[in-house]
Write an enzyme that holds these catalytic residues in place. Sequence first.
Site, PDB file in Angstrom:
ATOM      1  N   GLU A 360       0.804  -1.222   0.000  1.00  0.00           N
ATOM      2  CA  GLU A 360       0.000   0.000   0.000  1.00  0.00           C
ATOM      3  C   GLU A 360       0.837   1.271   0.000  1.00  0.00           C
ATOM      4  O   GLU A 360       0.348   2.345  -0.331  1.00  0.00           O
ATOM      5  CB  GLU A 360      -0.957   0.020   1.198  1.00  0.00           C
ATOM      6  CG  GLU A 360      -0.279  -0.021   2.554  1.00  0.00           C
ATOM      7  CD  GLU A 360      -0.071  -1.441   3.045  1.00  0.00           C
ATOM      8  OE1 GLU A 360       0.066  -1.613   4.252  1.00  0.00           O
ATOM      9  OE2 GLU A 360      -0.037  -2.376   2.224  1.00  0.00           O
ATOM     10  N   ASP A 402      16.865  16.326 -32.401  1.00  0.00           N
ATOM     11  CA  ASP A 402      17.061  17.188 -33.557  1.00  0.00           C
ATOM     12  C   ASP A 402      18.527  17.624 -33.588  1.00  0.00           C
ATOM     13  O   ASP A 402      19.236  17.543 -32.586  1.00  0.00           O
ATOM     14  CB  ASP A 402      16.147  18.405 -33.455  1.00  0.00           C
ATOM     15  CG  ASP A 402      16.091  19.196 -34.755  1.00  0.00           C
ATOM     16  OD1 ASP A 402      16.547  18.666 -35.786  1.00  0.00           O
ATOM     17  OD2 ASP A 402      15.598  20.332 -34.735  1.00  0.00           O
ATOM     18  N   ASP A 670      12.699  21.252 -30.180  1.00  0.00           N
ATOM     19  CA  ASP A 670      12.172  22.549 -29.748  1.00  0.00           C
ATOM     20  C   ASP A 670      11.344  23.249 -30.801  1.00  0.00           C
ATOM     21  O   ASP A 670      10.916  24.380 -30.604  1.00  0.00           O
ATOM     22  CB  ASP A 670      13.326  23.468 -29.343  1.00  0.00           C
ATOM     23  CG  ASP A 670      14.258  23.792 -30.508  1.00  0.00           C
ATOM     24  OD1 ASP A 670      14.130  23.158 -31.573  1.00  0.00           O
ATOM     25  OD2 ASP A 670      15.122  24.677 -30.352  1.00  0.00           O
ATOM     26  N   ASP A 674       8.632  19.277 -34.159  1.00  0.00           N
ATOM     27  CA  ASP A 674       8.993  18.240 -33.188  1.00  0.00           C
ATOM     28  C   ASP A 674       7.832  17.844 -32.285  1.00  0.00           C
ATOM     29  O   ASP A 674       7.910  16.832 -31.582  1.00  0.00           O
ATOM     30  CB  ASP A 674      10.156  18.730 -32.306  1.00  0.00           C
ATOM     31  CG  ASP A 674      11.420  18.983 -33.098  1.00  0.00           C
ATOM     32  OD1 ASP A 674      11.713  18.193 -34.002  1.00  0.00           O
ATOM     33  OD2 ASP A 674      12.106  19.980 -32.816  1.00  0.00           O
ATOM     34  N   ASN A 738       5.348 -14.293   3.988  1.00  0.00           N
ATOM     35  CA  ASN A 738       4.407 -14.242   5.106  1.00  0.00           C
ATOM     36  C   ASN A 738       3.119 -14.986   4.776  1.00  0.00           C
ATOM     37  O   ASN A 738       2.570 -15.715   5.611  1.00  0.00           O
ATOM     38  CB  ASN A 738       4.079 -12.797   5.461  1.00  0.00           C
ATOM     39  CG  ASN A 738       5.229 -12.099   6.162  1.00  0.00           C
ATOM     40  OD1 ASN A 738       6.147 -12.751   6.661  1.00  0.00           O
ATOM     41  ND2 ASN A 738       5.190 -10.783   6.191  1.00  0.00           N
ATOM     42  N   ASN A 763       2.518  -4.522   9.623  1.00  0.00           N
ATOM     43  CA  ASN A 763       2.605  -3.981   8.271  1.00  0.00           C
ATOM     44  C   ASN A 763       2.828  -2.473   8.296  1.00  0.00           C
ATOM     45  O   ASN A 763       3.600  -1.921   7.504  1.00  0.00           O
ATOM     46  CB  ASN A 763       1.319  -4.320   7.511  1.00  0.00           C
ATOM     47  CG  ASN A 763       1.485  -4.185   6.007  1.00  0.00           C
ATOM     48  OD1 ASN A 763       2.436  -4.718   5.444  1.00  0.00           O
ATOM     49  ND2 ASN A 763       0.562  -3.497   5.373  1.00  0.00           N
ATOM     50  N   ASP A 767       6.036  -0.532   6.821  1.00  0.00           N
ATOM     51  CA  ASP A 767       5.844   0.441   5.737  1.00  0.00           C
ATOM     52  C   ASP A 767       6.410   1.806   6.095  1.00  0.00           C
ATOM     53  O   ASP A 767       7.003   2.486   5.248  1.00  0.00           O
ATOM     54  CB  ASP A 767       4.358   0.558   5.389  1.00  0.00           C
ATOM     55  CG  ASP A 767       3.867  -0.616   4.551  1.00  0.00           C
ATOM     56  OD1 ASP A 767       4.709  -1.258   3.906  1.00  0.00           O
ATOM     57  OD2 ASP A 767       2.663  -0.885   4.545  1.00  0.00           O
TER      58      ASP A 767
END
Length: 927
Positions: A360, A402, A670, A674, A738, A763, A767
């Site tokens: 998560e 380019d 640029d 392009d 686990n 957990n 985390d």
Amino acid sequence: MKFVSVLKKKVLSFFDNRFTNRRQFHGDANHLDEEYPVDLNQAPATITQNLITFSYLSNAEALLTLGSDLGGLTPYEVEYKLSQFGHNEIDKQEELSWYKHLWLSYKNPFNLLLTLLAIVSFFTDDMKGATVISSMVVISTILRFVQERRSNNAADKLKEMVSTTATVIRQEDDDEEDDEHIAELEKQIMASNPAQMENRVEVPIKNLVPGDVITLSAGDMIPADVRILTAKDLFISQAALTGESLPVEKFAAQSKENIKDVLELENIAYMGTNVVSGSALAVVLTTGKNTFFGSLADKVIAEDAAETSFQKGVNRVSWLLIYFMLIMSPIVFLINGISTHAWRDAALFSLSIAVGLTPEMLPMIVTSTLAKGAVFMSRRKVIVKRLDAIQNFGAMDILCTDKTGTLTQDKICLEKHTDIFGDDYDDVLEYAYLNSYYQTGLKNLLDVAVLERANFGDIPLLVKKYSKVDEVPFDFQRRRMSVVVADTTGGNLLICKGAVEEMLTCCTHAEHDGQVMPLTNELLNKLRSVTAELNADGLRVVAVAKKNYPEAKGNYSVNDEKEMILVGYVAFLDPPKETTQPAIEALNRLGIAVKILTGDNELVTAKVCREVGLDVEGLLLGSDIDNLSDGELTVIAKNTTVFAKLTPSHKERIVDILRASGHVVGFMGDGINDAPALRAADIGISVDTAVDIAKEAADIILLEKSLMVLEQGVEEGRKTFANMLKYIKMTASSNFGNAFSVLIASAFIPFLPMLPVQLLLQNLIYDISQTVIPFDNVDREFVMQPQRWDPVDLRRFMIFFGPISSLFDVLTFFVLWHFFGANSPDHQSLFQSGWFLEGLLTQTLIVHMIRTRKIPFLQSTAAWPILLMTTCAVALGIIIPMSSIAHMVGMQALPGSYFVFLVLAIAGYMILTQSLKGVYVRKYGWQ
């Protein structure tokens, strides 16, 4: 002029009756007996065809087709056309509202899954679980939203593409005109002088409409797609569209037949280009989104950006973990329900397993890592518009760029000044200097280059020895210009410079080492071979000749440009940047192939590539690409370094082909030409001086147009990817282990091996300890090769390393059951406390094993934030069972002897993992 007026009124009537805007015009049988299918409000393919159609009409026919004439449009006509075609503006992508942006920040597979799990937890009265899960979702969403909002605000806002006003010829009223033949209108056009036209007014560019007659002069931006009616020494820079650094000449008539590339039309000028020199009278053909530029801009804005390598990789990994969770959770639920008959507890436990199997924190880790990379790049004057682009830097294995302004300085320089046989010759530079210095017309880029090159030494002192007598201005039929100067002897010297072939036709002699020799056919062939060699080196060659007049005369003309003496050549080049070669070498070391995609000449491009050390393995022209299928182009593009004379669609197609071949493609450009390729690439890179549509399409904007900046970006991208991959590998492998352990425990233990709240707490602690991964060190060898997401490798890694933790989990079960007496529901809190601590410590400390392929702490040490957070996680895991809050989560204090076992178990786990890591690296490598 009744004919013109009647036709114009018919056109307007046609507008009233036909909303498809399809124009069909018929004049008298002798002059307008053709139907001109000109649709001014259609798709890009039709837009280009209409421009080609207009280019082959006569000036008068073009005006009449547009319902206009030399006197311009009336206010009524302008108002009507504005209602039909709209304002002359390019639509731009609307900025996302904050709530849409917030939704996009939230919407990813993990957040959606965790939200579902939080809802289930809430309705099953597991408020602790619902609170923990919801907190993860909210924190990751807000962090991503805030960081992306800041990055977008940091990017320069787009400016208006064109200048504010244009000079337009407008009629004051709708006067009736006398009947007039088309040929008479044509004569009137040819005799007109833009500078002396009546009824000239300045109007906002957005109010231009098709049929407006405008005047153009040096420095003007072309405000729409226009047809040139008259032109005098008209040079237009199309670099933003074609990439060619030199301006192109425009005429009032189209001389070449069967033109397919719309950018090669000689009498059409395009919105977004600008006048370098000369003047012109033109009529507006198309405006706004119906222009050639507008079709490119509309395509960039209308199309959704293609899914990038990063997005594809994250989605594949996300769904892999989700599928695994969807399989494991029901199995755990059934086994626990059958063995304990406590189905509610089994449901809560399986729900906790689902949360435990879901990384998560991945959205938060990904966003934090990318944000850190964005901050790092901003300190080096690089604006990251989209955070995902940082990782794509690291995955990139092909950079398409380019030539103009990227490899080169985007500035014309005088590269050589030679005698007729190609050897250096200073006298040629002196003659060229006098010619450029004394001409009174607007000096083009070549003249500026000559003056800058000669602005050293004694050459500027020549003007004191000569005085100007006369000049013969440049024109595009002769393609040369002459000045005449008086020397100290009283005679005159005519100095002429121009295109080689045109110069050779008016020279009868050549000078070498002070000797004048006749231009024989043999010598002419030799001279042409010399200039051909210079052209092959990518140089634009201008010949210089002279003619002495012992007796001065008052006026000189084109007739005097004959029987001249050729003295040599001046050759020009857009020189490469000093940083280009080391930058290309650095990119090659990082495993990135550089390919050049340019609209410029192939010889010039090949020359620049050689100078910057870029090996040209293959060269392909845009005209050849049109004849290749996608399959054929895929094979050829793989081994081609230079693609020249390209249109915007060519560039986009090449990028698409390379991506379809499995490459992660970056594109740096640029110009307007392009923009489609920038949008199609995995990572679009532009600069702050780029045209607005290129900046709109880009993911990253450089404040310095240099490839050297890209090297730092690539390395940062790979570090970013490495740290994200660490978290996924650590979490996936430990969660798999686990879950495997839970299956074993559920099958043989008559109570829950761990309470749902304990599993969520474990957990959560793990985390939180991982939130500093973005600041971890990365081994140098990891950044030396392109890195990308590989779900197959992740699945293999998870299956290979996950069971190692299960092995020690089972050992812990055995010890707790047999040696510590945790073998009944009455002693389940001891069992759960013991496994909670062992699971947390092994899960946390394994970070140091998996973060590197080397020996941890000895060959590769984690950054201090990782060391600090893992230490805190271990300490917290030990304190909780021993503290007064242990009973709140169903735990109890552990006996001291258990810690002896725990130390031995963790040591054995780390040793076994390091040993098997070597096996894994030898067999599968280490991403």
